[in-house]
Scaffold this active site. Structure first.
Site, PDB file in Angstrom:
ATOM      1  N   HIS A  69      15.677  -2.552  35.401  1.00 45.77           N
ATOM      2  CA  HIS A  69      15.801  -3.798  34.806  1.00 45.77           C
ATOM      3  C   HIS A  69      17.078  -3.985  33.980  1.00 45.77           C
ATOM      4  O   HIS A  69      17.700  -3.183  33.966  1.00 45.77           O
ATOM      5  CB  HIS A  69      14.628  -4.210  34.114  1.00 45.77           C
ATOM      6  CG  HIS A  69      14.348  -3.172  32.726  1.00 45.77           C
ATOM      7  ND1 HIS A  69      14.914  -3.295  31.446  1.00 45.77           N
ATOM      8  CD2 HIS A  69      13.464  -2.063  32.646  1.00 45.77           C
ATOM      9  CE1 HIS A  69      14.642  -2.586  30.793  1.00 45.77           C
ATOM     10  NE2 HIS A  69      13.560  -1.554  31.567  1.00 45.77           N
ATOM     11  N   CYS A  99      11.827   3.385  31.378  1.00 47.14           N
ATOM     12  CA  CYS A  99      12.369   2.723  32.539  1.00 47.14           C
ATOM     13  C   CYS A  99      13.907   2.635  32.807  1.00 47.14           C
ATOM     14  O   CYS A  99      14.448   3.446  31.703  1.00 47.14           O
ATOM     15  CB  CYS A  99      12.277   1.013  32.070  1.00 47.14           C
ATOM     16  SG  CYS A  99      10.297   0.591  32.303  1.00 47.14           S
TER      17      CYS A  99
END
Length: 216
Positions: A168, A184
């Site tokens: 992301h 992440c």
């Protein structure tokens, strides 16, 4: 943007740890690549390139791998994500990864979902670890300029199950190249938009252990 993404397309086998010198041709090319974007539902500011090591800026590189073209290979140790291309090449992106080795996903997954300006909800583990920081977002945060997922997210699934790991964007581009996230893989907003355009759902993602064998 795809045309400018190959501006340093030679065999990038060395790592330039300098900052960009203002006014030079490379600096101008990167300024265009990482400039402000005003065609999105929310504005995306230009990146302050003086805060990011040049080796973590997007470029096409030589890349040796047994993975098929179209695969994403993430090397947390080197802080790079590679989109495998044809003829021994890859598009390389600088990334930020988990602040502790145990936070990082390892192995193979697939992108089962793609989202623009995604809603962010901290995982139960994040809330347990830091309830004061994350508890107030247990119901989620809508997409927008303050959302930590940035303008795009690619959701990793394994065996049909959400791993809760994503590739992301970020509201903190200066953290690219560091170990800072809760696991992440974060990219500069302009880079996650570029990667998002290039990969469909079903794309294979391989996350190497730190010290993996990816070579560029």
């Amino acid at each position: 943007m795809a045309a400018s993404s190959g501006l340093l397309a030679g065999c990038a086998t060395t790592q330039d740890t300098s900052r960009l010198q203002p006014g030079g041709p490379v600096a101008r090319e990167y300024a265009a690549m990482y400039g402000a974007i005003d065609t999105e539902p929310f504005p995306i500011p230009a990146v302050d390139l003086s805060t990011i090591d040049t080796r973590f800026l997007r470029r096409e590189v030589a890349f040796r791998t047994t993975e098929q073209p179209g695969t994403i290979v993430v090397d947390p140790g080197a802080r790079y994500a590679y989109l495998v291309l044809e003829r021994g090449r890859a598009m390389r992106y600088g990334v930020g990864v988990g602040k502790e080795e145990g936070f990082n996903f390892r192995g193979s997954a697939v992108i089962a979902r793609k989202a623009e300006w995604p809603r962010w909800t901290p995982t139960p583990n994040m809330i347990r670890r830091e309830p004061e920081r994350y508890g107030k977002y247990a119901g989620g945060m809508p997409g927008g300029p303050e959302n930590p997922l940035g303008p795009r997210a690619l959701y990793l699934y394994r065996d049909g199950q959400d791993t809760y790991y994503r590739l992301h964007g970020t509201v903190e581009p200066a953290t690219i190249g560091t170990m800072v996230s809760s696991g992440c893989v974060r990219l500069i907003n302009q880079d996650i938009i570029d990667l998002y355009r290039r990969v469909p759902t079903g794309t294979k993602v391989v996350v190497l252990p730190s010290g993996g064998e990816a070579t560029s």
